[in-house]
Design a protein around this motif. Sequence first.
Motif: not given
Length: 312
Positions: A212-215, A217-233, A303-305
């Motif tokens: 295992n590399v990470i365990d 809830t979906p929201e908990e996993l998203k909070s574990m990566i450094a990126t918090k916002e993605i902007i498309h331009l 992809l981060s993990f």
Amino acid sequence: MKIIKIKQLVKRYKELVALDHFNLEVNEGEILGFLGPNGCGKTTAINCMLGLLTYDKGDIRIFGEAMTPNAYHIKENIGVVPQELAYFEQLTVFENIDFFCGLYIKDKQKRKALVNEAIAFVGLEDYRKFYPNKLSGGLKRRLNIACGIAHKPKLIFLDEPTVAVDAQSRNFILQGIKRLNKEGATIVYTTHYLDEADSLCDRIIIMDKGHNVIDGTPEELKSMIATKEIIHLELVEQATPDIIKEMENLPHLQLMDKNKAVYILQFSQKGSNIVAIAQLLEQHNLAYLKLYSEQPSLSDVFLSFTGKELRD
């Protein structure tokens, strides 16, 4: 209750270590997303849980009991829906489901009622007498599911149940999985469609290289990566090098990918990032076609993990 509890599981194929002190717990009544790239050890782990493979070291307990190849009293409470379609071409829809249900339920009247219930559950009432070669891809997937769940198992393994089906069949199958769970089944769900895991699963485990590399809830996993916002331009015309340099110096910017006039900017904090970009565009009188913000997805976490390298 822990429906599945695995401790320090090791499985080797000669020089290859498929499971490297792998640990897993599955709680009663949850839908667990069991994810990982190709070759990470998922299939080996599942086959060990089902008593289909021996292993070198560790402990597997299902329903609180040690799982062994001959633990049929445990296996009769487990349902398996494999990725590869598993039914007999020579049997009709009803006969296929009756056969698999008959592996666990010997009473003919009880079995008949369960088969009819499974047929209704997957919406195959109009296809009871059809042979599999007369069914569409989506109907075959639904037959596959009915064969695995007709005996009312307490624990169900679903391996890529929506692969290669249309949107309507996919939605029907996912709604059916939720109903199975509401009726009391604990579900271990594997998929490469990460949006499915995000919306369906109570908890997700991502494994790689046998452990295992990470365990969480979906929201908990998203909070574990450094990126918090993605902007498309997307600009009408490509930005000049000076403007690109200004974008690269925006506060909290981690990474900027650019392809001609399309830019994807990743930020380490949420907040006024999109305002800062809008102000920069206005300052330089730059016209744009698209500008929007989104939160990291489960794909970003995956992809981060596990990395972006291609797997076999």
